[in-house]
Design a protein around this motif. Structure first.
Motif, mmCIF file in Angstrom:
data_model
loop_
_atom_site.group_PDB
_atom_site.id
_atom_site.type_symbol
_atom_site.label_atom_id
_atom_site.label_comp_id
_atom_site.label_asym_id
_atom_site.label_seq_id
_atom_site.Cartn_x
_atom_site.Cartn_y
_atom_site.Cartn_z
ATOM 1 N N ASP A 81 25.581 -34.263 -59.033
ATOM 2 C CA ASP A 81 26.997 -34.363 -58.686
ATOM 3 C C ASP A 81 27.691 -33.004 -58.743
ATOM 4 O OD1 ASP A 81 26.707 -37.075 -58.311
ATOM 5 O OD2 ASP A 81 27.499 -37.634 -60.285
ATOM 6 N N LYS A 82 27.319 -32.192 -59.740
ATOM 7 C CA LYS A 82 27.927 -30.864 -59.877
ATOM 8 C C LYS A 82 27.559 -29.980 -58.684
ATOM 9 C CE LYS A 82 29.667 -31.492 -64.094
ATOM 10 N NZ LYS A 82 31.117 -31.534 -64.349
ATOM 11 N N ILE A 83 26.299 -30.057 -58.264
ATOM 12 C CA ILE A 83 25.865 -29.261 -57.101
ATOM 13 C C ILE A 83 26.640 -29.679 -55.860
ATOM 14 C CG2 ILE A 83 23.935 -28.769 -55.550
ATOM 15 C CD1 ILE A 83 22.067 -29.051 -57.994
ATOM 16 N N LYS A 84 26.800 -30.991 -55.648
ATOM 17 C CA LYS A 84 27.561 -31.489 -54.495
ATOM 18 C C LYS A 84 28.993 -30.984 -54.531
ATOM 19 C CE LYS A 84 27.258 -35.821 -53.271
ATOM 20 N NZ LYS A 84 27.157 -37.311 -53.379
ATOM 21 N N THR A 85 29.589 -30.986 -55.720
ATOM 22 C CA THR A 85 30.969 -30.527 -55.854
ATOM 23 C C THR A 85 31.094 -29.062 -55.439
ATOM 24 O OG1 THR A 85 31.439 -32.089 -57.642
ATOM 25 C CG2 THR A 85 32.866 -30.160 -57.483
ATOM 26 N N ILE A 86 30.168 -28.232 -55.900
ATOM 27 C CA ILE A 86 30.206 -26.803 -55.550
ATOM 28 C C ILE A 86 30.005 -26.622 -54.049
ATOM 29 C CG2 ILE A 86 29.100 -24.560 -55.872
ATOM 30 C CD1 ILE A 86 30.746 -25.544 -58.297
ATOM 31 N N MET A 87 29.083 -27.373 -53.473
ATOM 32 C CA MET A 87 28.817 -27.258 -52.031
ATOM 33 C C MET A 87 30.031 -27.655 -51.201
ATOM 34 S SD MET A 87 24.890 -28.626 -51.594
ATOM 35 C CE MET A 87 24.820 -28.106 -49.863
ATOM 36 N N ASN A 88 30.840 -28.552 -51.734
ATOM 37 C CA ASN A 88 31.997 -29.059 -50.982
ATOM 38 C C ASN A 88 33.281 -28.268 -51.213
ATOM 39 O OD1 ASN A 88 30.531 -31.135 -49.760
ATOM 40 N ND2 ASN A 88 30.873 -32.535 -51.478
ATOM 41 N N LEU A 89 33.222 -27.222 -52.041
ATOM 42 C CA LEU A 89 34.421 -26.415 -52.276
ATOM 43 C C LEU A 89 34.872 -25.747 -50.980
ATOM 44 C CD1 LEU A 89 33.626 -24.518 -55.630
ATOM 45 C CD2 LEU A 89 35.280 -26.372 -55.305
ATOM 46 N N SER A 90 36.169 -25.635 -50.832
ATOM 47 C CA SER A 90 36.696 -24.861 -49.705
ATOM 48 C C SER A 90 36.361 -23.395 -49.930
ATOM 49 C CB SER A 90 38.209 -25.025 -49.605
ATOM 50 O OG SER A 90 38.846 -24.425 -50.724
ATOM 51 N N GLU A 91 36.392 -22.609 -48.878
ATOM 52 C CA GLU A 91 36.057 -21.184 -49.008
ATOM 53 C C GLU A 91 36.992 -20.486 -49.980
ATOM 54 O OE1 GLU A 91 35.353 -17.186 -46.271
ATOM 55 O OE2 GLU A 91 35.860 -19.094 -45.323
ATOM 56 N N ASP A 92 38.280 -20.819 -49.953
ATOM 57 C CA ASP A 92 39.243 -20.180 -50.860
ATOM 58 C C ASP A 92 38.931 -20.505 -52.313
ATOM 59 O OD1 ASP A 92 40.547 -19.031 -48.762
ATOM 60 O OD2 ASP A 92 42.231 -20.448 -48.724
ATOM 61 N N LYS A 93 38.613 -21.778 -52.600
ATOM 62 C CA LYS A 93 38.323 -22.180 -53.976
ATOM 63 C C LYS A 93 37.007 -21.577 -54.462
ATOM 64 C CE LYS A 93 41.035 -26.431 -54.202
ATOM 65 N NZ LYS A 93 41.021 -27.916 -54.395
ATOM 66 N N ARG A 94 36.063 -21.494 -53.543
ATOM 67 C CA ARG A 94 34.779 -20.884 -53.909
ATOM 68 C C ARG A 94 34.978 -19.409 -54.277
ATOM 69 N NH1 ARG A 94 29.419 -20.831 -53.273
ATOM 70 N NH2 ARG A 94 29.344 -22.944 -52.514
ATOM 71 N N LEU A 95 35.695 -18.682 -53.433
ATOM 72 C CA LEU A 95 35.924 -17.263 -53.696
ATOM 73 C C LEU A 95 36.694 -17.056 -54.993
ATOM 74 C CD1 LEU A 95 36.814 -16.007 -50.087
ATOM 75 C CD2 LEU A 95 34.737 -15.512 -51.384
ATOM 76 N N ALA A 96 37.670 -17.926 -55.250
ATOM 77 C CA ALA A 96 38.455 -17.814 -56.482
ATOM 78 C C ALA A 96 37.576 -18.032 -57.709
ATOM 79 C CB ALA A 96 39.603 -18.825 -56.464
ATOM 80 N N LEU A 97 36.698 -19.037 -57.649
ATOM 81 C CA LEU A 97 35.813 -19.332 -58.782
ATOM 82 C C LEU A 97 34.815 -18.191 -58.994
ATOM 83 C CD1 LEU A 97 34.922 -21.207 -61.009
ATOM 84 C CD2 LEU A 97 33.593 -22.523 -59.317
ATOM 85 N N GLU A 98 34.273 -17.648 -57.920
ATOM 86 C CA GLU A 98 33.345 -16.517 -58.037
ATOM 87 C C GLU A 98 34.029 -15.329 -58.723
ATOM 88 O OE1 GLU A 98 30.673 -17.346 -53.982
ATOM 89 O OE2 GLU A 98 32.276 -15.843 -53.981
ATOM 90 N N THR A 99 35.273 -15.049 -58.297
ATOM 91 C CA THR A 99 36.023 -13.928 -58.881
ATOM 92 C C THR A 99 36.303 -14.165 -60.353
ATOM 93 O OG1 THR A 99 37.048 -13.469 -56.735
ATOM 94 C CG2 THR A 99 38.132 -12.562 -58.681
ATOM 95 N N GLN A 100 36.685 -15.392 -60.695
ATOM 96 C CA GLN A 100 36.968 -15.727 -62.091
ATOM 97 C C GLN A 100 35.725 -15.589 -62.971
ATOM 98 O OE1 GLN A 100 38.546 -19.699 -61.804
ATOM 99 N NE2 GLN A 100 40.310 -19.015 -60.598
ATOM 100 N N MET A 101 34.573 -15.938 -62.419
ATOM 101 C CA MET A 101 33.346 -15.833 -63.203
ATOM 102 C C MET A 101 32.976 -14.378 -63.475
ATOM 103 S SD MET A 101 30.793 -18.976 -62.489
ATOM 104 C CE MET A 101 31.262 -20.574 -63.197
ATOM 105 N N ARG A 102 33.112 -13.537 -62.480
ATOM 106 C CA ARG A 102 32.846 -12.113 -62.750
ATOM 107 C C ARG A 102 33.838 -11.565 -63.767
ATOM 108 N NH1 ARG A 102 30.604 -7.191 -61.637
ATOM 109 N NH2 ARG A 102 32.073 -5.443 -61.644
#
Length: 373
Positions: free
Chosen positions: A322-343
């Motif tokens: 379920d977690k993998i599906k959630t990440i795959m379904n993120l919008s591009e903006d949310k994905r980029l924001a999460l990547e930036t927050q993790m770094r």
């Protein structure tokens, strides 16, 4: 003590894998050489990472700095040989990165009158020797919060908590190589999941592989990077050999090119046995702007606690799926924001500069205390 330099001896069994070896490398290369003079002692000069450490140009001793307990009759005489080695070289501090609960090394240091500290990297406290090792030590460096509460609540004067760290200048956001992508049979439209680990059973890699297989999505490809000669690794390769979307890459000295190709990093460690302390691999992935999913267990929790939605129940295939599906379904903006927050999380909380500064301060404190006692 030398009038100018504090002589630090780092002891580590080998450089077969780059886990603890990377931390020793970072400390040796980062110490202020106007104050400190580092040296290294290990059992042998084998291992892929040894050449990297050798290139630092510091003195490396090949010497058995621990002893077997049996036969018991000669144990103390064997410890005195280690003590004489420590004493002859006039080290000011000994910092052990040995993974075991060995007591011969701290006992030898105590007999030599040299402050001794070890880093507790992995969870595990079953052997009584862990308590003895800690009591013989001047200080114990623990790397996560659970270690402090589980193991050191009754000897807080012995323990200090320093999280492990990585060099965020070495691990930076990078585009993957098209050549390597082609060599691995990956398409630009694939969703690439990577896991980097020494392939032993506690790493729980089959949880990830089963979750991906249940998703049954042809876009998902999995790269498993790590030593693949263990019994567990051989079992995994045999069990999943029919699945072309799963690729076992083997051990790699530099994992950055593989992280650069990935969309998601997963660390599915089980909640049993010799679990994680603070694993380096997810920190490296996060520093490269990769989203990380991890088991909700000690060590991983220290890294991902500000990202609770990125943790799953250990061994729970359905939860991870379920977690993998959630990440795959993120919008591009949310994905980029999460990547930036993790770094940003790694830069702010796991910086190599703080890691080195904390160790330098501890070494100076130990030397000062030893001189005044």
């Amino acid at each position: 003590m030398n009038d100018k330099h504090i002589r630090i001896l780092y002891t580590i069994p080998n450089f077969n894998t780059a886990g603890s070896g990377k931390s020793v490398y970072d400390l040796v290369s980062g110490l202020d050489r106007s104050i400190f003079e580092p040296e290294i002692c290990c059992f042998h000069n084998k291992g892929a990472f040894f050449k990297e450490v050798e290139a630092l140009g510091v003195k490396i001793h090949i010497f058995p700095f621990t002893s077997a307990y049996k036969p018991r009759l000669g144990f103390l005489s064997r410890v005195f040989k280690i003590r004489n080695f420590f004493k002859t070289h006039q080290f000011d501090v000994i910092h052990s990165w040995h993974w075991s609960s060995d007591i011969s090394e701290p006992l030898a240091a105590k007999l030599a009158g040299i402050p001794y500290v070890y880093t507790k990297k992995a969870m595990g406290w079953e052997s009584r020797y862990w308590k003895w090792r800690s009591q013989l030590s001047s200080k114990v460096i623990v790397v996560n919060e659970d270690m402090m509460s589980f193991y050191f609540s009754k000897m807080l004067h012995k323990a200090v908590q320093f999280p492990l760290a990585i060099d965020v200048n070495r691990y930076q956001p990078t585009l993957g190589s098209d050549v390597m992508r082609e060599q691995l049979g990956l398409s630009v439209n694939d969703f690439v999941i990577i896991s980097v680990a020494n392939l032993v059973e506690v790493k729980g890699i089959e949880t990830l592989l089963d979750a991906v297989n249940q998703l049954d999505n042809p876009k998902i490809k999995v790269l498993v990077v790590g030593g693949d000669s263990s019994d567990y690794a051989v079992m995994l390769k045999s069990k999943y050999k029919a699945y072309s979307h799963i690729k076992f890459i083997g051990k790699q000295l530099d994992v950055r090119p593989y992280l650069a190709l990935s969309d998601l990093f997963v660390i599915p460690t089980k909640d049993e046995g010799r679990r994680e302390g603070i694993p380096n691999a997810p920190l490296e992935a996060m520093a490269m702007n990769r989203i990380v999913l991890g088991s909700n267990i000690s060590g991983i929790r220290d890294i991902l606690k500000v990202f609770p939605d990125c943790m799953f129940q250990a061994d729970d295939i359905s939860d991870l799926k379920d977690k993998i599906k959630t990440i795959m379904n993120l919008s591009e903006d949310k994905r980029l924001a999460l990547e930036t927050q993790m770094r940003r999380r790694v830069v702010d909380e796991f910086s190599i500069e703080d890691f080195i500064e904390r160790h330098q301060s501890l070494y100076q404190e130990l030397v000062k205390s030893n001189l005044s006692s």
